[in-house]
Design an enzyme around this catalytic site. Structure first.
Site, PDB file in Angstrom:
ATOM      1  N   GLU A 185     -25.421   9.254  18.455  1.00  0.00           N
ATOM      2  CA  GLU A 185     -24.119   8.657  18.736  1.00  0.00           C
ATOM      3  C   GLU A 185     -24.168   7.713  19.936  1.00  0.00           C
ATOM      4  O   GLU A 185     -23.465   6.698  19.954  1.00  0.00           O
ATOM      5  CB  GLU A 185     -23.080   9.763  18.965  1.00  0.00           C
TER       6      GLU A 185
ATOM      7  N   PRO B  70       0.833  -1.218   0.000  1.00  0.00           N
ATOM      8  CA  PRO B  70       0.000   0.000   0.000  1.00  0.00           C
ATOM      9  C   PRO B  70       0.858   1.253   0.000  1.00  0.00           C
ATOM     10  O   PRO B  70       2.056   1.201   0.309  1.00  0.00           O
ATOM     11  CB  PRO B  70      -0.812  -0.133   1.305  1.00  0.00           C
TER      12      PRO B  70
ATOM     13  N   LYS C 273       8.394   1.589   0.630  1.00  0.00           N
ATOM     14  CA  LYS C 273       9.033   0.862  -0.470  1.00  0.00           C
ATOM     15  C   LYS C 273      10.228   1.633  -1.019  1.00  0.00           C
ATOM     16  O   LYS C 273      11.305   1.066  -1.218  1.00  0.00           O
ATOM     17  CB  LYS C 273       7.997   0.593  -1.569  1.00  0.00           C
TER      18      LYS C 273
ATOM     19  N   GLY D  96       2.737   4.514   1.172  1.00  0.00           N
ATOM     20  CA  GLY D  96       3.254   5.001   2.437  1.00  0.00           C
ATOM     21  C   GLY D  96       3.876   3.967   3.339  1.00  0.00           C
ATOM     22  O   GLY D  96       4.143   4.243   4.513  1.00  0.00           O
ATOM     23  N   THR D  97       4.133   2.766   2.831  1.00  0.00           N
ATOM     24  CA  THR D  97       4.680   1.714   3.689  1.00  0.00           C
ATOM     25  C   THR D  97       6.205   1.652   3.664  1.00  0.00           C
ATOM     26  O   THR D  97       6.794   0.841   4.373  1.00  0.00           O
ATOM     27  CB  THR D  97       4.113   0.344   3.276  1.00  0.00           C
TER      28      THR D  97
END
Length: 637
Positions: free
Chosen positions: A421, A198, A203, A200-201
């Protein structure tokens, strides 16, 4: 680029200088002695002038060369005196005339064409800039940037959260340092490594760490840099890049976002088999594993769309190995936070383990963003160090969105939102296998007027049927609470996103995950392919009768969990009222307060004083109408 600009400027300066010198040589040399026009007229009337030479037109002004009685040569300028000739004739002055000096033909041509020449020079500079500073012979040169060994300062110690990926690429470093160790045993190092994961990991960071550890040159380029509007340029750049890499072997070529050039060929894709992208891909395939070897050149590529890459690119001999750089687990997240926190002064109360535990599904880029947001919050408050308070607020901002203190709702709208909520929270807390509630807030955040945040206690990789049904029930808790308290006439559109997500979960349970006893463990309906990626389009493969059964099963799942949520809220109506009152008082309640309310105890003040509305300045009133939406909880399937 700089070389061509300097050459253009140099020739422009030389050309302009030659023009100025020529103009100066051919100009009429000025006389040293000048005479005021009034003095000239006085001398004429006094009879002190023997002769004059008038150059130019008296009407528009002319240069007058004067010869006095005592032999002086003077000059003056006539402003267009119409009576000058009469005065000269009356004084018996000898008059000579001459036409004004004419410009040379070359000068006239230059003046006429100078704007056009200037436009041509500007156009040439612009074209060279748009072509990356390359001339016609260099347009096909590679755009890869080469980084020397001393500039690669990133090491494996700077990469955290992907230990398995680092282990798979360590042998690349060993090979680059000592190739004979592998070659004497007949071993071949992988020609290429494809990093998949994915966004932002890490690489790209991992590829830089490989080059930094090995101490070799590093060529970096993006996949989009190969593709141009001119056919054949991309393939030429690929050839040039590998030619440069072979000259500096051993080295690493890193191609970021390779899916821009390596997508599946043929099929229903547009452009046929001769478009620019396919020619570039074909040349890349040949360079990576063709007749000519590329010994000592290792290609590392990164992508988050490995499913669209051409199969020929993924075969052994080209990209022999795929390294998955996935989202970090809780231990990896803590390691990543430790790497980024080194650049920030922190207080003694900071516990990164708690931040890591509360951020499942975050990538390395997301975690770095938390540290940066916390530092900005601390600086805004004029603090010298980042405390746990800023880290928690930064995490909440990224998870739930920024608080909108300027949005003012009426008391009735706030109370309706509080019941909505509270309904989500109570059903989620009482449903089996549901993720625990992290926070409940009626403070507007992002596009939502209220939010119920669920966070898993640990990393989760799959979901059970009971867990999914509990999620569907909690999604309907808000709508049911509105109906119970206000009735059907005052129910709002705030549950639109809840209904959409609940329907999506129920549909996937029936059509994809095999959780329906009637439909069985089959996949009904395939997603349409994407023809622009080279895949043929496929429609749904179900009959009308099967589709009717699918709709009935989806409705059955929804009805079952809707009734379960309604039953839970009816049995705990007192807790619903108390939780709504607590939200009206504090606006945001945390897990400890929720636990007290669910146990039937009185709600304690929040541990974070920033949730106390009495500490906030009342914003100016405004007329605002916004639909309540629920932000998707982290870890949601």
């Amino acid at each position: 680029m700089k070389k061509y600009i300097l050459n253009t400027l140099l020739w422009s300066v030389v050309f302009t200088g030659a023009f100025l010198i020529y103009n100066r040589i051919n100009a009429t040399p000025p006389m040293q002695d000048s005479l005021a026009y009034s003095e000239f007229i006085a001398k004429v009337k006094a009879g002190q002038v023997d002769r004059v030479e008038i150059i130019g037109s008296l009407t528009n002004g002319s240069l007058i060369k004067v010869r006095t009685s005592d032999g002086q040569n003077l000059q003056t300028f006539s402003p267009g005196d119409q009576h000058l000739i009469d005065d000269l004739l009356n004084a018996d002055v000898q008059i000579r005339t001459a036409p004004p000096p004419q410009q040379s033909t070359l000068m006239q041509i230059f003046i006429a064409w100078f704007p056009m020449l200037l436009l041509i020079v500007v156009w040439i500079v612009y074209m060279r800039r748009t072509q990356g500073g390359m001339g016609a012979n260099q347009f096909g040169k590679s755009k890869a940037k080469m980084l020397e060994e001393d500039k690669m300062t990133v090491k494996f110690a700077d990469v955290a959260g992907c230990e398995e990926a680092k282990e798979e690429v360590v042998e690349l470093v060993d090979f680059l340092r000592d190739p004979q160790k592998f070659q004497k045993l007949g071993g071949m190092i992988p020609r290429g490594i494809l990093m998949v994961g994915p966004p932002g990991t890490g690489k790209t960071l991992l590829a830089r760490a490989i080059a930094g550890e090995a101490g070799v040159k590093f060529f970096t380029i993006s996949g989009s840099d190969f593709v141009e509007m001119f056919v054949g340029v991309g393939a030429s750049r690929v050839r040039d890049m590998f030619a440069q890499a072979k000259e500096h072997a051993p080295c690493i070529i890193f191609i970021d976002e390779i899916d821009a050039v390596g997508r599946q060929r043929g099929g229903a894709g547009l452009g046929g088999g001769n478009d620019e992208r396919e020619q570039t891909l074909n040349q890349l395939l040949v360079e990576m594993d063709g007749f000519t070897g590329n010994e000592g050149v290792i290609v590392i590529a990164a992508t988050n769309r490995a499913d669209v890459l051409d199969k020929a690119l993924l075969r052994p001999g080209r990209f022999d190995r795929q390294v998955t750089v996935g989202l970090p687990d809780v231990k990896g997240r803590e390691q990543i936070l430790n790497v980024h926190i080194k650049k920030v002064p922190v207080g003694d109360d900071v516990e990164l383990k708690n931040i890591a535990r509360g951020t499942p599904g975050f990538s390395g880029a997301d975690l770095a963003n938390i540290i940066n947001e916390a530092a900005l919050l601390a600086a805004r408050s004029n603090k010298q160090k980042v405390s746990m308070h800023e880290l928690e607020k930064a995490k909440d901002k990224i998870l739930m969105g920024a608080e909108k203190h300027t949005m003012v709702m009426s008391e009735d709208d706030k109370r309706l939102t509080a019941y909505h909520e509270a309904g989500h929270c109570i059903v989620g807390e009482l449903s089996p296998d549901h993720d625990p509630v992290y926070k409940v807030s009626i403070m507007p955040r992002g596009r939502a007027l209220g939010i119920t945040m669920f966070l898993p206690e640990r990393d989760q990789y799959s979901a059970s049927k009971r867990k999914l049904e509990s999620q569907i029930a909690s999604l309907f808790g808000g709508r049911i609470a509105e109906l119970m308290i206000y009735g059907g006439d005052r129910v709002t559109t705030g549950a639109s996103n809840d209904i959409e997500r609940a329907t999506e979960l129920a549909r996937n349970m029936v059509t994809r995950w095999g959780f329906s006893d009637i439909m069985g463990p089959l996949v009904y309906g395939e997603e349409s392919g994407q023809p622009f990626m080279g895949y043929a389009s496929q429609g749904a493969k179900v009959s009308n009768s099967v589709q009717d059964k699918i709709d009935e099963e989806i409705r059955s799942v929804i009805d079952k969990n809707y009734k379960k949520a309604e039953s839970l809220l009816q049995e705990n109506i007192n807790i619903l009222h108390k939780m709504a009152d607590a939200l009206m008082k504090w606006e945001t309640i945390d897990k400890s307060q929720i636990d007290d309310l669910m146990a039937g105890k009185d709600c304690k003040p929040p541990t974070d004083s920033s949730n106390d509305p009495t500490n906030k300045t009342e914003p100016p009133k405004q007329d605002t109408t916004v639909n309540t939406t629920l932000t998707k909880p982290a870890g949601q399937v």
